[in-house]
Design an enzyme around this catalytic site. Structure first.
Site, mmCIF file in Angstrom:
data_model
loop_
_atom_site.group_PDB
_atom_site.id
_atom_site.type_symbol
_atom_site.label_atom_id
_atom_site.label_comp_id
_atom_site.label_asym_id
_atom_site.label_seq_id
_atom_site.Cartn_x
_atom_site.Cartn_y
_atom_site.Cartn_z
ATOM 1 N N ASP A 1 -1.595 1.465 -3.599
ATOM 2 C CA ASP A 1 -2.373 0.379 -4.202
ATOM 3 C C ASP A 1 -3.790 0.829 -4.565
ATOM 4 O O ASP A 1 -4.664 0.009 -4.843
ATOM 5 C CB ASP A 1 -2.386 -0.875 -3.313
ATOM 6 C CG ASP A 1 -3.061 -0.651 -1.970
ATOM 7 O OD1 ASP A 1 -3.173 0.518 -1.538
ATOM 8 O OD2 ASP A 1 -3.484 -1.647 -1.342
ATOM 9 N N ALA B 1 -10.636 8.771 8.059
ATOM 10 C CA ALA B 1 -10.202 10.119 7.707
ATOM 11 C C ALA B 1 -9.076 10.064 6.671
ATOM 12 O O ALA B 1 -8.940 10.962 5.832
ATOM 13 C CB ALA B 1 -9.737 10.855 8.953
ATOM 14 N N SER C 1 -0.047 1.498 16.855
ATOM 15 C CA SER C 1 -0.272 1.253 15.428
ATOM 16 C C SER C 1 -0.445 -0.250 15.182
ATOM 17 O O SER C 1 0.144 -1.077 15.857
ATOM 18 C CB SER C 1 0.943 1.759 14.645
ATOM 19 O OG SER C 1 1.004 1.121 13.394
ATOM 20 N N ARG D 1 -3.013 5.509 20.430
ATOM 21 C CA ARG D 1 -3.253 4.085 20.146
ATOM 22 C C ARG D 1 -2.008 3.459 19.557
ATOM 23 O O ARG D 1 -1.227 4.151 18.873
ATOM 24 C CB ARG D 1 -4.453 3.894 19.211
ATOM 25 C CG ARG D 1 -4.354 4.667 17.907
ATOM 26 C CD ARG D 1 -5.495 4.362 16.970
ATOM 27 N NE ARG D 1 -5.316 3.074 16.298
ATOM 28 C CZ ARG D 1 -4.552 2.890 15.222
ATOM 29 N NH1 ARG D 1 -3.884 3.889 14.682
ATOM 30 N NH2 ARG D 1 -4.454 1.698 14.672
ATOM 31 N N ARG E 1 0.610 5.978 17.986
ATOM 32 C CA ARG E 1 0.124 7.180 17.300
ATOM 33 C C ARG E 1 -0.676 8.069 18.248
ATOM 34 O O ARG E 1 -1.482 7.575 19.042
ATOM 35 C CB ARG E 1 -0.771 6.796 16.127
ATOM 36 C CG ARG E 1 -0.038 6.019 15.071
ATOM 37 C CD ARG E 1 -0.758 6.046 13.732
ATOM 38 N NE ARG E 1 -0.296 4.961 12.877
ATOM 39 C CZ ARG E 1 0.843 4.984 12.187
ATOM 40 N NH1 ARG E 1 1.633 6.034 12.249
ATOM 41 N NH2 ARG E 1 1.199 3.955 11.430
ATOM 42 N N THR F 1 0.224 -1.348 12.112
ATOM 43 C CA THR F 1 1.037 -1.620 10.922
ATOM 44 C C THR F 1 2.515 -1.277 11.094
ATOM 45 O O THR F 1 3.330 -1.644 10.257
ATOM 46 C CB THR F 1 0.521 -0.799 9.715
ATOM 47 O OG1 THR F 1 0.641 0.589 10.039
ATOM 48 C CG2 THR F 1 -0.908 -1.105 9.372
ATOM 49 N N SER G 1 0.804 -1.222 0.000
ATOM 50 C CA SER G 1 0.000 0.000 0.000
ATOM 51 C C SER G 1 0.839 1.276 0.000
ATOM 52 O O SER G 1 1.659 1.487 -0.891
ATOM 53 C CB SER G 1 -0.931 -0.072 1.208
ATOM 54 O OG SER G 1 -1.793 1.008 1.261
HETATM 55 C C1 16G Z 1 -4.153 -0.269 7.370
HETATM 56 C C2 16G Z 1 -5.638 -0.311 7.190
HETATM 57 C C3 16G Z 1 -6.217 1.074 7.291
HETATM 58 C C4 16G Z 1 -5.838 1.707 8.602
HETATM 59 C C5 16G Z 1 -4.341 1.655 8.798
HETATM 60 C C6 16G Z 1 -4.016 2.073 10.204
HETATM 61 C C7 16G Z 1 -6.907 -1.824 5.788
HETATM 62 C C8 16G Z 1 -7.147 -2.320 4.405
HETATM 63 N N1 16G Z 1 -5.989 -0.873 5.899
HETATM 64 O O1 16G Z 1 -3.543 0.432 6.337
HETATM 65 O O2 16G Z 1 -7.611 0.960 7.211
HETATM 66 O O3 16G Z 1 -6.262 3.038 8.660
HETATM 67 O O4 16G Z 1 -3.879 0.333 8.615
HETATM 68 O O5 16G Z 1 -2.676 1.966 10.414
HETATM 69 O O6 16G Z 1 -7.511 -2.267 6.745
HETATM 70 P P1 16G Z 1 -2.056 2.112 11.846
HETATM 71 O O7 16G Z 1 -2.672 1.056 12.726
HETATM 72 O O8 16G Z 1 -0.611 1.958 11.622
HETATM 73 O O9 16G Z 1 -2.411 3.485 12.329
HETATM 74 MG MG MG Z 2 -3.720 1.223 0.430
#
Ligand code: 16G
Ligand code: MG
Length: 533
Positions: free
Chosen positions: A273, A366, A495, A493, A502, A497, A65
């Site tokens: 993506d 958002a 993250s 919160r 954050r 990912t 992504s």
């Molecule tokens: C991922 C999620 C997105 C979310 C982001 C938060 C999907 C397809 N994508 O990219 O929706 O806003 O993670 O990221 O679910 P974070 O947990 O690192 O803030």
């Molecule tokens: Mg994406």
């Protein structure tokens, strides 16, 4: 009968680095591409099992992504084009982390636990983004599927939402559309051309140097010149997501590099993506204005609500947001628009499922990821009304526009291309400029911050991530900070990912936001440092 020798042999070509542990996160696995070959092979195996279990086609998308070019990732797609069922995320993690000699046992355990019949052949659809690493990694997925003797269809370069669409079409025998890229372009273009009677001024599209730009070029002939657009960051020279794309624009709150900004003209950015989109423009003084997922949700839900009223259809409409939604948007939707607003945890799967509880659920994060979902009954009522010969002209045209809207939306997941076409259609039909759209409500100033801490899991949250339950004292500190400012809100919160925490802050002025952000940083680092000592 399945012979697992194929799996044993081929898995040796995709060996797991010993000791490496990865987690299926919010949207699949995502990390440096170097660590993903074995993950991809194993996700090929798991997708085949999921396909057998559901007796449907399953999708596997290779992408990271909006992450940097060097990263990659993989997402599994369920039969109706949704994110894979949460229960299977843990299988994904188990299979990925099984050491080489435990792979077969882990695989057989899943087969047993899910009582999967291995007799029938499965079908897996595979797609990938434009990253250099994606071609080899998607080959590893295909190897995984074939090692179990199952079938796959490699769609090659596609946007994530295109693959979601293809999976749903395949599993609904064409009733959702034709399971081909041409089918996707035709379905969306036809709906767009039917809704829009006039062409807007040109739109500037930042393709983030990713797959979205490529696919817009492919789609162009289908749009019959009804959409006038200029493509920037189309991947011919710049780096993927580098100083451009939806995430950069949203987080930095500034225009991307590579796009010629002209005061008053609307621009949009896709992510890497093409499942997210944000709009923006410069005012005559050169100030940047962002129209994020909240503004998009407001535009779309207002449009649908007006059409429902005009058509005389009594359907329940709701908007689903996350804690990141600007307070002004929530206030506007609840108090001016009088629609139901729900707040859920970050991550598309949470929003999607919440939206499905309503006749029509508009969901947007958002950050620009979102879509609209229509219940079967809502779709039937809309179609029935649009075909009713006894209707007045007014009601008929509203019903037909609703029907076209249903067709224009990719209901499986957020889709930058489909969202963009819907936004462009609404602006054209309502005769709105980007500034008029922006003025529907005024965003509260806000900022995001990421903090590196020793262990982000030390933070626990509740109330759709809006309140912290641990570490002790953090929520009290936040309450104390925001209590000093007007219209203020802040939360922390971990993250899902990245290995960071954050922080979000909003208030009535930039200066207040700034102060909240700084005090929050102090508390988060202080409390978490104490915890890890
Ligand atoms: C991922 C999620 C997105 C979310 C982001 C938060 C999907 C397809 N994508 O990219 O929706 O806003 O993670 O990221 O679910 P974070 O947990 O690192 O803030
Ligand atoms: Mg994406």
């Amino acid at each position: 009968m399945v012979h697992f020798e194929g799996v044993s042999l081929k898995s040796l070509l995709h060996p797991k680095p010993a000791g490496l542990v990865l987690q299926y996160g919010t949207a699949g696995f995502r990390t440096t591409a170097r660590h993903l070959d074995h993950v991809m092979f194993r996700m090929g195996l798991l997708a085949a099992l999921r396909a057998k279990k559901t007796m449907s086609t399953i999708g596997v998308m290779v992408t990271a992504s909006h992450n940097p070019e060097e990263d990659n990732g993989v997402k599994l797609i369920d039969p109706m084009g949704e994110m894979v069922a949460v229960a299977w995320e843990s299988y994904a993690t188990q299979l990925t982390n099984a050491e080489q000699d435990a792979l077969l046992t882990t695989l057989k355990d899943i087969i047993k636990q899910e009582a999967i019949s291995m007799d029938k052949k499965a079908m897996v659809f595979v797609g990938r983004d434009t990253r250099l690493s994606s071609e080899d990694l998607s080959q590893a997925v295909l190897d995984g599927v074939s090692s179990l003797g199952d079938h796959s269809h490699d769609f090659g370069l596609v946007t994530t939402p295109q693959l979601h669409y293809l999976v749903r079409c395949q599993n609904t025998n064409g009733s959702y559309g034709n399971a081909s890229l041409e089918g996707y372009y035709q379905k969306l273009s036809q709906a767009f051309v039917q809704i829009t009677s006039k062409v807007n001024s040109p739109l500037r599209i930042d393709g983030a140097n990713g797959i979205g730009a490529l696919k817009m070029r492919e789609m162009e002939p289908f749009l019959q010149q009804r959409l006038s657009f200029n493509l920037y960051n189309d991947g011919t020279s710049g780096r993927l997501n580098h100083l451009c794309g939806a995430d950069y624009v949203k987080v930095q709150q500034r225009s991307p590099q590579g796009v010629e900004m002209v005061a008053g003209e609307r621009c949009c950015s896709f992510d890497g993506d093409a499942d997210r989109i944000v709009y923006y423009y410069h005012n005559p003084q050169g100030h940047f204005h962002l129209l994020d997922g909240d503004k998009i949700a407001t535009l779309i839900s207002t449009f649908i609500k007006e059409l429902l009223t005009q058509a005389g259809l009594n359907l329940q409409l709701a908007v689903v947001q996350t804690a990141y939604a600007n307070g002004s948007s929530t206030h506007f939707l609840q108090n001016n628009m009088k629609v139901i607003v729900e707040c859920v945890k970050t991550g598309v799967k949470h929003l999607h499922h919440a939206a499905q509880k309503f006749d029509i659920g508009v969901y947007f994060e958002a950050n620009g990821h979102g879509t609209v979902v229509f219940s079967d009954s809502a779709e039937e009522q809309i179609k029935g009304l649009a075909a009713d010969p006894s209707l007045t002209e007014d009601r008929k045209s509203a019903a037909q526009m609703l029907e076209d809207t249903v067709n224009l939306v990719n209901q499986t997941v957020g889709d930058a291309i489909s969202d963009m076409l819907l936004i462009e259609a609404v602006l054209a039909v309502r005769g709105l400029s980007v500034q008029q759209w922006d003025k529907i409500y005024t965003d509260l100033p806000n900022r995001q911050l990421k903090v590196k801490v020793a262990d982000r899991r030390a933070i626990d949250t509740t109330d759709a991530e809006r309140r912290a339950t641990s570490p002790a004292g953090l929520q009290e500190a936040i309450d104390g900070i925001v209590g000093k400012y007007s219209l203020s809100r802040s939360f922390v919160r971990p993250s899902g990912t990245e290995d960071v925490v954050r922080v979000y802050a909003e208030a009535d002025t930039q200066a207040s936001v700034h102060r909240i952000k700084h005090t929050m940083f102090y508390w988060v680092t202080n409390l978490l440092r104490i915890l890890v000592l």
